[in-house]
Design an enzyme around this catalytic site. Structure first.
Site: not given
Ligand code: NAP
Length: 363
Positions: A199, A195, A47
């Site tokens: 970020l 990866d 404003e």
């Molecule tokens: N195409 C895309 O847009 C894209 C983007 C990002 C990633 N990616 C791909 O996704 C893959 C990774 O996926 P991801 O599922 O393994 O990894 P993520 O979702 O990045 O991480 C999951 C991990 O985070 C930890 N974590 C801690 N607290 C959590 C909570 N409250 N909720 C969920 N997770 C929690 C757990 O590991 P801990 O138990 O060890 O703590 C869990 O295994 C890779 O291949 C990557 O290249 C693709």
């Protein structure tokens, strides 16, 4: 009011944690006199910007403003008083200010001065414009954007975890633009391991986001990883389980400048609610979740996501074990909560970007 909304959008990314606001001044025949918007945090409100541009021509004119003028002394004096002093004949307001210290007080003040006030013109759009601010005010939590890039067959990585690159260069440039408008970027341990992301926004945008890694024990953050290598470029916060707080690794990370926030909840969605409450306490307005299936799954299970940005690339990788974007528990039935509202589709080269807000979101 449509023009005021359009003008207001120029402030997005520059004004947070304040809302983006636009104002237009017209004469009694609706001829444009001046407009203005809230350009940066701490700067004049919309404003005041418009009144300054109009000068003496505010006398007897009409003011269209997307948000109720404020009634309190904050970083600037109350806009309601400036609106009254400007001598407007009529004030048209998009929506009421959700901030508890305003919430109708600005409107009442202008009405008490004998000015004709109309509230609720283009109200849905006016509320949509300030949805992140509204959530921060009412729920004390940031607006959560979830972004992923997937193949046409709904995979975010191949069966080996390879994901560079699913989307094309133009799409990735759009992700960097998005990052530059965020206060925090959240990822998970799995993505950091697979990866080695940085970020950061490249090129930098109007905001510099804090990087947040959700990782039970912080093991994914390693000394030669890109996150630590860029610790001086943007803050890094580790969100870990309470039990890990005293581990040597976490202490080492803290010594290197990583801020450590621990959650007491073992339920994964509840732990994220704790993290979001902490980010809200810091007035963080917009966060972008750029994670894999695991973390995105917990965010969706906890109904923490407000808006999605989904890149769909014309590629097919197949594989039963290849990750889909959203893991977690998921829904038992397809319900209305699964729907996206006000969907916007854009094309970046051969990729599609589908954006929208979740019907269940806070706005
Ligand atoms: N195409 C895309 O847009 C894209 C983007 C990002 C990633 N990616 C791909 O996704 C893959 C990774 O996926 P991801 O599922 O393994 O990894 P993520 O979702 O990045 O991480 C999951 C991990 O985070 C930890 N974590 C801690 N607290 C959590 C909570 N409250 N909720 C969920 N997770 C929690 C757990 O590991 P801990 O138990 O060890 O703590 C869990 O295994 C890779 O291949 C990557 O290249 C693709």
């Amino acid at each position: 009011m449509q023009h005021a909304l359009q003008v207001a959008r120029q402030g997005l990314g520059h004004v947070e944690p304040n809302p983006a606001v636009g104002a237009v001044i017209v004469d009694e025949n609706l001829n444009w006199i001046a407009d203005g918007f809230h350009q940066k945090f701490g700067g004049p409100h919309a404003e005041i910007d418009a009144i300054a541009a109009a000068g003496e021509r505010t006398r007897g004119a009409e003011l269209f403003v997307t948000l109720e003028p404020c009634s309190h002394h904050g970083k600037t004096p109350p806009c309601a008083d400036a609106v009254i002093a400007a001598g407007f004949r009529r004030v048209v307001i998009g929506c009421q200010d959700p901030a508890p210290h305003v919430a109708g007080n600005g409107i009442a003040r202008i009405q008490e001065a004998g000015i004709d006030v109309a509230v609720g013109v283009c109200e849905d759009e006016a509320i949509d414009l300030i949805a992140p601010f509204r959530k921060l005010m009412l729920q004390k939590q940031p607006w959560v954007h979830a972004k992923w890039a997937m193949t046409l067959d709904g995979r975010i990585a191949t069966r080996t975890g390879h994901s560079k690159w699913i989307s094309n260069e133009q799409s990735r440039a759009e992700v960097h633009r998005l990052r530059g408008h965020m206060d925090a970027i959240i990822t998970g341990a799995g993505t950091v391991r697979a990866d080695n992301p940085t970020l950061t926004a490249r090129p930098a945008g109007p905001r510099k986001a804090m990087r947040v890694v959700v990782d039970t024990d912080g093991g994914s953050i390693v000394s030669d990883g890109n996150l630590l290598k860029t610790i001086n470029e943007a803050p890094l916060l580790l969100c870990a389980a309470e039990a890990s707080a005293t581990s040597d690794h976490v202490k080492m990370l803290a010594g290197l400048g990583v801020e450590v926030f621990t959650t007491s909840k073992t339920d994964r969605s509840a732990a994220l609610a704790q993290l979001l409450a902490e980010l809200g306490r810091r007035n963080i307005t917009n966060v972008l979740v750029e994670a894999g299936s695991g973390l995105l799954g917990s965010f969706f299970d906890g109904r923490h996501v407000d808006e999605v940005h989904v890149f769909v690339a014309p590629k097919i990788v197949g594989g039963t074990g290849a990750l889909s974007p959203i893991g977690g528990q998921g829904m038992a039935q397809v319900s209305e909560d699964a729907s996206i509202n006000s969907m916007l589709v854009q094309q970046f080269g051969n990729d599609l970007l589908i954006e929208g807000r979740l019907r269940s979101s806070a706005s």
